[in-house]
Design a protein around this motif. Sequence first.
Motif, PDB file in Angstrom:
ATOM      1  N   ALA A   1      63.404  51.913  37.517  1.00 19.26           N
ATOM      2  CA  ALA A   1      61.995  51.530  37.571  1.00 19.26           C
ATOM      3  C   ALA A   1      61.107  52.758  37.728  1.00 19.26           C
ATOM      4  O   ALA A   1      60.038  52.862  37.099  1.00 19.26           O
TER       5      ALA A   1
ATOM      6  N   CYS B   1      58.195  54.078  35.186  1.00 15.67           N
ATOM      7  CA  CYS B   1      56.836  54.439  35.594  1.00 15.67           C
ATOM      8  C   CYS B   1      56.476  55.825  35.061  1.00 15.67           C
ATOM      9  O   CYS B   1      55.351  56.048  34.586  1.00 15.67           O
TER      10      CYS B   1
ATOM     11  N   TRP C   1      53.072  49.868  31.043  1.00 14.40           N
ATOM     12  CA  TRP C   1      53.101  49.392  32.425  1.00 14.40           C
ATOM     13  C   TRP C   1      53.955  48.132  32.545  1.00 14.40           C
ATOM     14  O   TRP C   1      54.626  47.900  33.552  1.00 14.40           O
TER      15      TRP C   1
ATOM     16  N   PHE D   1      57.484  48.980  33.167  1.00 12.64           N
ATOM     17  CA  PHE D   1      57.725  49.281  34.579  1.00 12.64           C
ATOM     18  C   PHE D   1      57.831  48.005  35.398  1.00 12.64           C
ATOM     19  O   PHE D   1      58.723  47.866  36.249  1.00 12.64           O
TER      20      PHE D   1
ATOM     21  N   CYS E   1      55.808  57.472  44.231  1.00 11.74           N
ATOM     22  CA  CYS E   1      56.749  56.398  43.886  1.00 11.74           C
ATOM     23  C   CYS E   1      57.537  55.939  45.112  1.00 11.74           C
ATOM     24  O   CYS E   1      57.775  54.745  45.301  1.00 11.74           O
TER      25      CYS E   1
END
Length: 544
Positions: A328, A332, A342, A345, A405
């Motif tokens: 993930a 991103c 997006w 993600f 993140c």
Amino acid sequence: MTGLAAGDLVGAQIAAFGSDERRLLILGGPGTGKTSVALLMARRILDAEPLRSFRRVLFLTFSRSATSELLRRLPAAVEGPVGRRIEICTFHSYAMSLLNAFRRYAGGSNEPITILTREEERLGLAPANAVTFDQLVPSALELLRSAPWLADMCRRRFAAVICDEFQDTSSGAADLLEVLAGGSRLICLADSDQVIFDWTDGTIAQRINLYRASGAVEHDLGYDSRRDPSNVIPRAAAALRRRDFASAAIAEACRTDRLRVLRYLASDDPFDVLVSEIRSILARGAKDIGLFFATNSTVNSFAERLRQEGIEHEIIGLSGAAGEAQVATAACARYVVGDGTWEDFLVAFGVFVAACHRGAPPQLAVDLVRDRGALDPGLTELLEAERVDFRLMADGPLETFLTRCESFWERLFVGRPRALWELGVRDLRGQTLGLRTRPLDRSVAASISRRALARRAEAHVDHIQVPEAPVRLMNVYQVKGREMDEVLLVHLPDDRDEWDPTGMQRLARVHYVSLSRARKRATIALPPAPKSFFAPYAGLCNQS
């Protein structure tokens, strides 16, 4: 049996350790030292190899947790130059490494294996050219059979192949053992009383007998446990497996408070009772507690209750979620540099959420993947703010991106998945040390993606070490290869009664395996009106 040396062996262990037969079957109950003896044998085999020998010993297990526990509990057997030539991995991990390294030479793909996880299947996702876990071992076996030169190379590589929990091997895994061992030694560790997966393969219950018939020499270590040197708990667990409720072993375990039956009332909330019991056990100084439930949904529900209570805990077997967190994060990064969307993600994040739960994916995961319009409006607003902020990070330092993140879950959600998310991102940071000072551009994002996919595959077939919490939750089919100070085997009113007195009596063996995990004490938690299989447990220790 941590740090066991050859001089510590006793009785049948000594005879098994000194065996030189090409095909060996080592039998023994839980905690009798089968794996310890086998690892010491591996060292002895390698010590006997000629100087500068390249040969190794392959030790195959079935679960990631068993691999990790083996490495943790027996460091003396696997450290040092000789110990580094003992390869310990799962069947799936070995099969994947074999396919990734050699299938290109047999007309297969050059690309690394992509695992189609159960979470992806449940969410209706199907990555291109992905393979399921169940396809890995048969595919590796097919590769070896189609490329005799490769099978011969593997045979020459290994001085011995060792298989743990041999009684649970499928026919494909057993065939793979035979191909890999070839003319070298094959050492199989087994206990027929611990067959708990007999529904998966029509021949699985006969695996030990088939190996005997092939000429394997047998050594039986008996049932005296080194996990509980008094053998009070193992003997009581064996009596319960036999359904011998009048056994003196059970009476002794109850008298010494090593076996308990915890009854709760119809007016009680079972989770209240369990929380109170956990607090009491921790206050007595137990280092670790195992709670074994019948279903994954109960595991998830009780984990949420422990989160609310502020009790540190973990759901066993979720290290794959750390790999999904890395995928993930990579998705991103691709969005940030314009090589992904997006939505890509959010889908990857949804898979991570699903991987943090046992069984059916939670609604949040389903909505992230299938129907983002169903998300809570407040969450949708927060996600949109995250999207805008992340897009501004293009060409900024990779370190800044990874730091943001890592705190993503904390900013938007609560709950245990935060620890798994942060573990995954921190692991990815460790994999990208050489890139951290570079700006986040397309080449860096592509590199992150390659590393994340590789770590994801490892996390699902092997073990990314998750820091262990004192309270560990799992279903009863995940307990093998583990041990804890105290064990709570929990029966809830809505649990199914799977007892079949004319069949394999699988549930009796499942309970035997579960209770024998305890080093100090085992507790059976029962409702006021237990199902028929559990009913005889109610009067064991005369507790109300």
